[in-house]
Design an enzyme around this catalytic site. Structure first.
Site, PDB file in Angstrom:
ATOM      1  N   ARG A  31       0.883  -1.180   0.000  1.00 46.09           N
ATOM      2  CA  ARG A  31       0.000   0.000   0.000  1.00 46.09           C
ATOM      3  C   ARG A  31       0.912   1.218   0.000  1.00 46.09           C
ATOM      4  NH1 ARG A  31      -5.464   0.851   1.614  1.00 46.09           N
ATOM      5  NH2 ARG A  31      -5.827   2.827   2.694  1.00 46.09           N
ATOM      6  N   HIS A  44      -6.724   1.260  -7.082  1.00 50.47           N
ATOM      7  CA  HIS A  44      -7.066   0.458  -5.902  1.00 50.47           C
ATOM      8  C   HIS A  44      -7.809  -0.795  -6.381  1.00 50.47           C
ATOM      9  CE1 HIS A  44      -7.708  -0.672  -1.904  1.00 50.47           C
ATOM     10  NE2 HIS A  44      -8.352   0.365  -1.420  1.00 50.47           N
ATOM     11  N   GLN A  83     -10.120  -3.011  -4.075  1.00 49.02           N
ATOM     12  CA  GLN A  83     -11.420  -2.421  -3.773  1.00 49.02           C
ATOM     13  C   GLN A  83     -12.419  -2.696  -4.890  1.00 49.02           C
ATOM     14  OE1 GLN A  83     -12.413  -0.732  -0.852  1.00 49.02           O
ATOM     15  NE2 GLN A  83     -14.382  -1.134  -1.833  1.00 49.02           N
ATOM     16  N   ASP A 138     -16.584   8.311  -2.969  1.00 48.59           N
ATOM     17  CA  ASP A 138     -15.473   8.129  -2.038  1.00 48.59           C
ATOM     18  C   ASP A 138     -15.249   9.462  -1.350  1.00 48.59           C
ATOM     19  OD1 ASP A 138     -13.277   7.142  -0.686  1.00 48.59           O
ATOM     20  OD2 ASP A 138     -11.930   7.167  -2.403  1.00 48.59           O
ATOM     21  N   CYS A 194     -16.255   3.031  -0.523  1.00 46.64           N
ATOM     22  CA  CYS A 194     -15.178   2.141  -0.095  1.00 46.64           C
ATOM     23  C   CYS A 194     -14.800   2.323   1.372  1.00 46.64           C
ATOM     24  CB  CYS A 194     -13.948   2.330  -0.987  1.00 46.64           C
ATOM     25  SG  CYS A 194     -13.168   3.952  -0.823  1.00 46.64           S
ATOM     26  N   ARG A 200     -14.259  -7.290   0.832  1.00 46.00           N
ATOM     27  CA  ARG A 200     -12.807  -7.144   0.712  1.00 46.00           C
ATOM     28  C   ARG A 200     -12.116  -8.435   1.171  1.00 46.00           C
ATOM     29  NH1 ARG A 200     -10.194  -2.250   0.737  1.00 46.00           N
ATOM     30  NH2 ARG A 200      -8.362  -3.576   0.413  1.00 46.00           N
TER      31      ARG A 200
END
Length: 304
Positions: free
Chosen positions: A106, A133, A136, A223, A262, A290
């Site tokens: 990450r 991402h 996600q 988001d 998310c 996830r």
């Protein structure tokens, strides 16, 4: 279905068949989770997790997922590694490849994950970069498939910042051949490579009008407005209020439209409490997925 790619950095490494197989397999795994827990298919496998950025869902879902599959996950903050003292990403990749079976990172710059994958001999998963991402998106489209039963002919609306989550959602729409409308301020549009990828595979519409995107949508996604561009808070405060997902905007979508986010969410900013905590919200299924989608991805990358 065995994946042809070693790494997952954008989702563009996948074919449409591979992408859709991952989603369907994830739903089956979720339904039969007890049998997976007993079989321990990743016994003696180790995942290295590198974090330049803080994390809740990414860290916990990967760590729990590896445990449930019988493997082990190492939580490696970059500040606690030689990376923080000047060791190159290339040398880190070569070293970790001798110790572990897979690397999830990450990071801030997408180039970092690309360099890591290039010099690693084990699979590398992008747990988030400033550009993409993908994990996600796997969870998002698993959730959409769960609730809609099919991805064909769906109309997906993204409203807000054209950020990393938006870029990956565009890839997901392209791989599933869903139509996607992306409503952002002109200053915060998604990256051109994601738009070009979608143009080659599906129907994508860019607009600065949130109502245009939400009209007749099957899925509405947003988001936080502070994900990438938070350095200019005053400018964002001026541009983004008209992109809030509220009851008025959701009323333009189809009656059975679902809402995704998310997380983490800022209620009263990009979304109102009435939407994210309302009956059309599926964000908690999305968050749970996830775990399941990443378990499927790990199995595909680490087993035959």
């Amino acid at each position: 279905m065995t994946l042809k790619t070693k790494d997952i950095l954008t989702l563009g490494e996948l074919t449409a068949d591979e992408f859709n197989d991952l989603l369907k397999t994830t739903i089956k795994m979720k339904e039969n989770r007890n049998s997976t827990l007993q079989s321990k298919p990743l016994q003696n496998k180790t995942l290295a997790m590198i974090f330049q950025k803080p994390s809740t869902r990414t860290r916990i879902s990967f760590e729990v997922g590896m445990y449930q599959l019988g493997g082990y996950a190492l939580n490696l903050a970059s500040s606690e590694m030689q990376l923080d003292r000047g060791e190159t990403i290339e040398d880190t990749a070569r070293t970790l490849s001798r110790y572990v079976d897979c690397i999830m990172a990450r990071v801030y710059d997408h180039e970092s994950i690309q360099r890591l994958a290039k010099h690693s001999t084990v699979p590398v998963i992008n747990g988030l970069s400033n550009s993409f991402h993908p994990c996600q998106t796997l969870a998002d489209f698993t959730t959409i498939l769960e609730h809609k039963g099919s991805l064909q002919d769906l109309r997906i609306a993204w409203v807000g910042d054209g950020n990393n989550v938006c870029n990956s959602l565009i890839y997901g729409a392209a791989l599933s051949e869903a139509t996607i409308y992306v409503a952002t301020p002109k200053e915060y549009q998604p990256i051109s490579s994601a738009v070009q990828y979608a143009n080659n595979h599906t129907e994508i519409h860019l607009t600065s009008n949130a109502a245009e995107a939400a009209k007749n949508a099957d899925v509405v996604v947003t988001d936080t407005f502070k994900s990438i561009h938070d350095a200019d808070g005053a400018r964002m405060a001026k541009l983004f209020p008209k992109y809030q997902v509220n009851d008025s905007l959701m009323s333009l979508a189809k009656d059975d439209a679902i809402f995704l986010h998310c997380l983490p969410a800022t209620r009263g900013s990009e979304v109102t409490s009435s939407v994210i905590d309302g009956p059309r919200s599926v964000v908690w299924d999305e968050a749970e997925n996830r775990l399941h989608s990443q378990k499927t991805l790990l199995l595909r990358l680490l087993t035959d």
